[in-house]
Design a protein around this motif. Structure first.
Motif, mmCIF file in Angstrom:
data_model
loop_
_atom_site.group_PDB
_atom_site.id
_atom_site.type_symbol
_atom_site.label_atom_id
_atom_site.label_comp_id
_atom_site.label_asym_id
_atom_site.label_seq_id
_atom_site.Cartn_x
_atom_site.Cartn_y
_atom_site.Cartn_z
ATOM 1 N N TYR A 99 0.877 -1.161 0.000
ATOM 2 C CA TYR A 99 0.000 0.000 0.000
ATOM 3 C C TYR A 99 0.921 1.219 0.000
ATOM 4 N N TYR A 100 0.359 2.413 0.010
ATOM 5 C CA TYR A 100 1.193 3.609 -0.153
ATOM 6 C C TYR A 100 1.148 4.524 1.063
ATOM 7 N N ALA A 101 2.267 5.192 1.283
ATOM 8 C CA ALA A 101 2.375 6.171 2.365
ATOM 9 C C ALA A 101 2.819 7.507 1.777
ATOM 10 N N VAL A 102 2.176 8.575 2.205
ATOM 11 C CA VAL A 102 2.627 9.925 1.872
ATOM 12 C C VAL A 102 3.211 10.502 3.160
ATOM 13 N N ILE A 103 4.515 10.771 3.129
ATOM 14 C CA ILE A 103 5.232 11.245 4.324
ATOM 15 C C ILE A 103 5.389 12.752 4.198
ATOM 16 N N ILE A 104 4.797 13.482 5.119
ATOM 17 C CA ILE A 104 4.806 14.947 5.044
ATOM 18 C C ILE A 104 5.471 15.519 6.296
ATOM 19 N N SER A 105 6.603 16.198 6.097
ATOM 20 C CA SER A 105 7.258 16.961 7.167
ATOM 21 C C SER A 105 6.991 18.415 6.864
ATOM 22 N N SER A 106 6.454 19.152 7.814
ATOM 23 C CA SER A 106 6.168 20.555 7.500
ATOM 24 C C SER A 106 6.478 21.480 8.658
ATOM 25 N N TRP A 107 6.847 22.688 8.293
ATOM 26 C CA TRP A 107 7.211 23.737 9.230
ATOM 27 C C TRP A 107 6.288 24.915 8.973
ATOM 28 N N LEU B 60 4.719 16.119 11.630
ATOM 29 C CA LEU B 60 5.157 14.957 10.856
ATOM 30 C C LEU B 60 3.926 14.072 10.696
ATOM 31 N N VAL B 61 3.516 13.860 9.457
ATOM 32 C CA VAL B 61 2.277 13.146 9.172
ATOM 33 C C VAL B 61 2.570 12.081 8.131
ATOM 34 N N VAL B 62 2.046 10.886 8.355
ATOM 35 C CA VAL B 62 2.093 9.851 7.335
ATOM 36 C C VAL B 62 0.647 9.484 7.014
ATOM 37 N N ILE B 63 0.272 9.689 5.762
ATOM 38 C CA ILE B 63 -1.097 9.398 5.335
ATOM 39 C C ILE B 63 -1.034 8.207 4.391
ATOM 40 N N TYR B 64 -1.908 7.239 4.643
ATOM 41 C CA TYR B 64 -1.837 5.981 3.910
ATOM 42 C C TYR B 64 -2.985 5.856 2.910
ATOM 43 N N TYR B 65 -2.639 5.336 1.732
ATOM 44 C CA TYR B 65 -3.614 5.110 0.670
ATOM 45 C C TYR B 65 -3.415 3.720 0.088
ATOM 46 N N ALA B 66 -4.482 3.209 -0.499
ATOM 47 C CA ALA B 66 -4.439 1.862 -1.067
ATOM 48 C C ALA B 66 -3.523 1.792 -2.281
ATOM 49 N N ASP B 67 -3.443 2.879 -3.054
ATOM 50 C CA ASP B 67 -2.690 2.829 -4.307
ATOM 51 C C ASP B 67 -2.249 4.233 -4.714
ATOM 52 N N GLU B 68 -1.378 4.287 -5.684
ATOM 53 C CA GLU B 68 -0.807 5.553 -6.120
ATOM 54 C C GLU B 68 -1.835 6.437 -6.838
ATOM 55 N N ARG C 252 1.858 27.428 0.275
ATOM 56 C CA ARG C 252 3.158 27.969 -0.145
ATOM 57 C C ARG C 252 3.214 29.489 0.047
ATOM 58 N N ASP C 253 2.093 30.169 -0.209
ATOM 59 C CA ASP C 253 2.067 31.635 -0.088
ATOM 60 C C ASP C 253 2.089 32.115 1.355
ATOM 61 N N ARG C 254 1.521 31.320 2.251
ATOM 62 C CA ARG C 254 1.169 31.881 3.547
ATOM 63 C C ARG C 254 1.558 31.015 4.745
ATOM 64 N N TRP C 255 1.176 29.731 4.714
ATOM 65 C CA TRP C 255 1.171 28.962 5.957
ATOM 66 C C TRP C 255 2.462 28.210 6.258
ATOM 67 N N TYR C 256 3.225 27.898 5.208
ATOM 68 C CA TYR C 256 4.419 27.081 5.427
ATOM 69 C C TYR C 256 5.701 27.851 5.161
ATOM 70 N N SER C 257 6.697 27.604 6.023
ATOM 71 C CA SER C 257 8.065 28.031 5.712
ATOM 72 C C SER C 257 8.739 27.005 4.820
ATOM 73 N N ALA C 258 8.406 25.741 5.069
ATOM 74 C CA ALA C 258 9.012 24.653 4.301
ATOM 75 C C ALA C 258 8.180 23.393 4.480
ATOM 76 N N TYR C 259 8.199 22.552 3.487
ATOM 77 C CA TYR C 259 7.650 21.212 3.662
ATOM 78 C C TYR C 259 8.365 20.230 2.747
ATOM 79 N N SER C 260 8.255 18.976 3.108
ATOM 80 C CA SER C 260 8.803 17.892 2.306
ATOM 81 C C SER C 260 7.707 16.851 2.159
#
Lengths: 112, 112
Positions: free
Chosen positions: A14-22, A62-70, A90-98
């Protein structure tokens, strides 16, 4: 303390979306409202399985969101309301994300 | 706030080990010492790229540790000192954990 996983995993793959955000610290009310709305809307998308999410004392996420498929991930990324949130992020809320899209190949766990 | 990523990612593919864990609350000094030692030893393993790690107010951890390839992960899992830490973790330090091995296929980011 004895806590369960936040959701029961299916068998891989299955799939994971790994989001690190500041967060930038700008417009915290707007950021909180967007986060809540995106979580709610994201959960209603086809293929959504669940998430693990932590926020530390500095507001870093730090968030990992899981999905069945791509395909589910690609469709959600292109959702109009999500696209607008990405733009404002991008305009307002985050300094950076991955963001990383990863295929879960093996999974195991332990619970006392 | 403007924070960088904790490390610069290579081009995909690379691997992520996603670890969600719930400490038992038993032997907190031993747990902290083991965590610090495993982080130090893990970083010295071949193929180690970096990590993103958060701990919340309840002591719950969400950690993503990155490696260049799957062989590096398998070798580190079988390291004798790591095996002993895994055994003690199940016996003493954790109520539950989930470990997933995932292949990062796409990655993108943003920094203001």
């Amino acid at each position: 303390m004895s806590a369960p996983l936040s959701f029961t995993r299916p068998e891989p793959p299955y799939y994971a979306v790994i989001i690190s955000s500041w967060p930038s610290g700008e417009d915290p009310e707007g950021y909180a409202a967007m986060s809540a709305r995106m979580a709610e809307l994201g959960e209603s998308q086809p293929g959504y399985l669940g998430r693990e999410s932590l926020t530390d004392a500095d507001g870093r996420d730090l968030v990992v969101i899981y999905y069945a498929d791509e395909e589910s991930i690609t469709a959600w990324k292109a959702h109009p309301e999500h696209l607008e949130a990405q733009r404002l992020g991008r305009d307002r809320w985050y300094s950076a994300y991955s963001i990383e899209i990863a295929r879960v190949e093996r999974a195991y766990g332990f619970r006392r």
